[in-house]
Write an enzyme that holds these catalytic residues in place. Structure first.
Site, PDB file in Angstrom:
ATOM      1  N   ASP A 116      54.303  16.297 117.403  1.00 17.46           N
ATOM      2  CA  ASP A 116      54.730  14.948 117.043  1.00 17.46           C
ATOM      3  C   ASP A 116      54.540  14.783 115.551  1.00 17.46           C
ATOM      4  O   ASP A 116      53.396  14.647 115.098  1.00 17.46           O
ATOM      5  CB  ASP A 116      53.895  13.927 117.834  1.00 17.46           C
ATOM      6  CG  ASP A 116      54.072  12.502 117.359  1.00 17.46           C
ATOM      7  OD1 ASP A 116      55.156  12.185 116.847  1.00 17.46           O
ATOM      8  OD2 ASP A 116      53.123  11.710 117.510  1.00 17.46           O
ATOM      9  N   HIS A 171      59.872  11.812 111.621  1.00 16.65           N
ATOM     10  CA  HIS A 171      58.793  11.654 110.649  1.00 16.65           C
ATOM     11  C   HIS A 171      58.062  12.966 110.381  1.00 16.65           C
ATOM     12  O   HIS A 171      57.820  13.769 111.276  1.00 16.65           O
ATOM     13  CB  HIS A 171      57.831  10.540 111.057  1.00 16.65           C
ATOM     14  CG  HIS A 171      57.005  10.779 112.277  1.00 16.65           C
ATOM     15  ND1 HIS A 171      55.765  11.378 112.226  1.00 16.65           N
ATOM     16  CD2 HIS A 171      57.209  10.461 113.582  1.00 16.65           C
ATOM     17  CE1 HIS A 171      55.248  11.429 113.445  1.00 16.65           C
ATOM     18  NE2 HIS A 171      56.100  10.880 114.288  1.00 16.65           N
ATOM     19  N   GLU A 202      54.757   7.345 109.371  1.00 19.55           N
ATOM     20  CA  GLU A 202      55.067   6.751 110.681  1.00 19.55           C
ATOM     21  C   GLU A 202      53.799   6.493 111.471  1.00 19.55           C
ATOM     22  O   GLU A 202      53.682   5.482 112.165  1.00 19.55           O
ATOM     23  CB  GLU A 202      55.999   7.678 111.465  1.00 19.55           C
ATOM     24  CG  GLU A 202      56.584   7.070 112.735  1.00 19.55           C
ATOM     25  CD  GLU A 202      55.738   7.314 113.995  1.00 19.55           C
ATOM     26  OE1 GLU A 202      56.093   6.785 115.070  1.00 19.55           O
ATOM     27  OE2 GLU A 202      54.725   8.045 113.889  1.00 19.55           O
ATOM     28  N   GLU A 203      52.831   7.399 111.364  1.00 16.86           N
ATOM     29  CA  GLU A 203      51.628   7.319 112.190  1.00 16.86           C
ATOM     30  C   GLU A 203      50.701   6.165 111.794  1.00 16.86           C
ATOM     31  O   GLU A 203      49.761   5.857 112.519  1.00 16.86           O
ATOM     32  CB  GLU A 203      50.850   8.648 112.123  1.00 16.86           C
ATOM     33  CG  GLU A 203      51.591   9.854 112.678  1.00 16.86           C
ATOM     34  CD  GLU A 203      51.793   9.802 114.176  1.00 16.86           C
ATOM     35  OE1 GLU A 203      51.458   8.775 114.801  1.00 16.86           O
ATOM     36  OE2 GLU A 203      52.297  10.787 114.735  1.00 16.86           O
ATOM     37  N   HIS A 252      48.423  13.615 119.291  1.00 15.15           N
ATOM     38  CA  HIS A 252      47.437  13.220 118.273  1.00 15.15           C
ATOM     39  C   HIS A 252      46.097  13.942 118.466  1.00 15.15           C
ATOM     40  O   HIS A 252      45.047  13.400 118.153  1.00 15.15           O
ATOM     41  CB  HIS A 252      47.198  11.706 118.279  1.00 15.15           C
ATOM     42  CG  HIS A 252      48.399  10.910 117.891  1.00 15.15           C
ATOM     43  ND1 HIS A 252      48.349   9.544 117.691  1.00 15.15           N
ATOM     44  CD2 HIS A 252      49.688  11.275 117.662  1.00 15.15           C
ATOM     45  CE1 HIS A 252      49.549   9.109 117.359  1.00 15.15           C
ATOM     46  NE2 HIS A 252      50.377  10.139 117.332  1.00 15.15           N
TER      47      HIS A 252
END
Length: 342
Positions: A174, A64, A202-203, A313
């Site tokens: 990520d 992603h 995606e998140e 994150h």
């Protein structure tokens, strides 16, 4: 080189639903090597590349493009920006962080009322997102509105940097690591035809992957990810998911997927045969695009390779450079193994 590509990708803004700059970068990189490139309705970048043989199975690789961030929902009369989070962000990491806001990439600082104005009980609690604001140095709503609009996103302002004994710090490892691995593979001769899917959103719930997999119709999908490391001193040993420096993570299960057992064993065997260090999750957490891909159409066999990332994150995440390189090695070997399947 993989790490150079990863640094360039991490430096780009790509909050969920605003992946444009990441997509443009990857599209330009893939163009000389691709048989076909398209962007679907959701914004997924889908790249088809021919290999030495077509392959008995249709293989899709997915990573992603999006990252967590903030979205402006109010501009106050004083010129401050109120916001909500896009994706899962621990609000404890926000205070005092530098961000870039909107199309202009306007520099801003996430603020809160002064400490000396905080009550004795109030100081014991983590501030709520609604109590925070972004200061872009404007003196009025009119001045702020000249540079920022409602719905604009803010991204953490972090310069990628190698540090310590073989580590990389950057925002959005990520999942720019998965994107970087796929970008490297795209530039190499492949043993079979492959479809590379750089997914969006995606998140915020693996929203892009479902439609992409529905149109690609793969038999097998390999998801390349960054995953939560919990190897810090105060963590209980049974909650330490994985650790940077111990090799790529080959998961058998996470919060969204039970991975195909045969493909899990294949990845493990490939790692052991090549003496590539690997690990698996010792504490099940998180989820990936595999959850959406696996449930598409009649179902898809899915496997995953991840890099262990500390402080996921957050404004700055940390990964081991060697893990990233070994992730590429195992992904390359996986393609060779799938190409040999009957």
């Amino acid at each position: 080189m993989l790490i150079d590509t990863l640094k360039e990708l991490c430096a780009l803004p790509g909050v969920s639903s605003r992946e444009d700059e990441v997509r443009d970068y990857l599209r330009a990189l893939a163009a000389p090597y691709a048989e076909k490139i398209r962007v679907d309705t959701m914004g997924n970048l889908i790249v088809e590349k021919k290999g030495l043989v077509p392959g008995a199975k249709k293989l899709m690789l997915a990573a992603h493009m999006d990252e967590v961030g903030l979205m402006v929902h109010t501009i106050t009369d004083e010129g401050f920006l109120k916001f909500d989070t896009v994706g899962g962000i621990d609000r404890r990491v926000l205070l005092g962080k530098s961000v870039l806001v909107g199309e202009e990439k306007r520099p801003g600082i996430i603020g809160l009322k002064a400490y000396h104005l905080t009550g004795r009980e109030e100081v014991k609690n983590v501030p709520k997102v609604k109590d925070l604001y972004i200061d872009i140095g404007a003196n009025s709503k009119e001045e702020a509105s000249a540079h920022v609009s409602l719905g604009d996103v803010a991204v953490f302002d972090t310069e990628p940097e190698e540090f310590g004994n073989g580590f990389l710090k950057a925002k959005a490892i990520d999942d720019r690591i998965g994107c970087a691995v796929m970008a490297e593979l795209l530039q190499e001769p492949l043993p079979m035809d492959c479809t590379f899917v750089f997914t969006v959103q995606e998140e915020v719930g693996t929203r892009g992957a479902f439609g992409a997999a529905f149109s690609v119709k793969p038999d097998i999908a390999l998801v390349l990810e960054g995953t939560t490391a919990a190897d810090l001193p105060d963590m209980d040993s049974h909650k330490k998911v994985c650790a940077p420096g111990k090799g790529p993570v080959i998961p058998y299960m996470d919060g969204g997927t039970v991975y195909d057992r045969e493909l899990f064993e294949l990845l493990r065997t490939l790692a052991e045969q090549s003496r590539t260090p690997w690990q698996t999750k010792e504490y099940l957490s998180g989820g990936t695009d595999a959850a959406a891909i696996q449930r598409t159409r009649e179902g898809v066999r899915v496997a995953a390779l991840s890099t262990a990332v500390r402080y996921l994150h957050a404004p700055a995440s940390v990964a081991a450079v060697e893990d990233c390189q070994n992730m590429l090695i195992l992904a390359r070997r996986f393609l060779q193994a799938v190409a040999a399947m009957e």
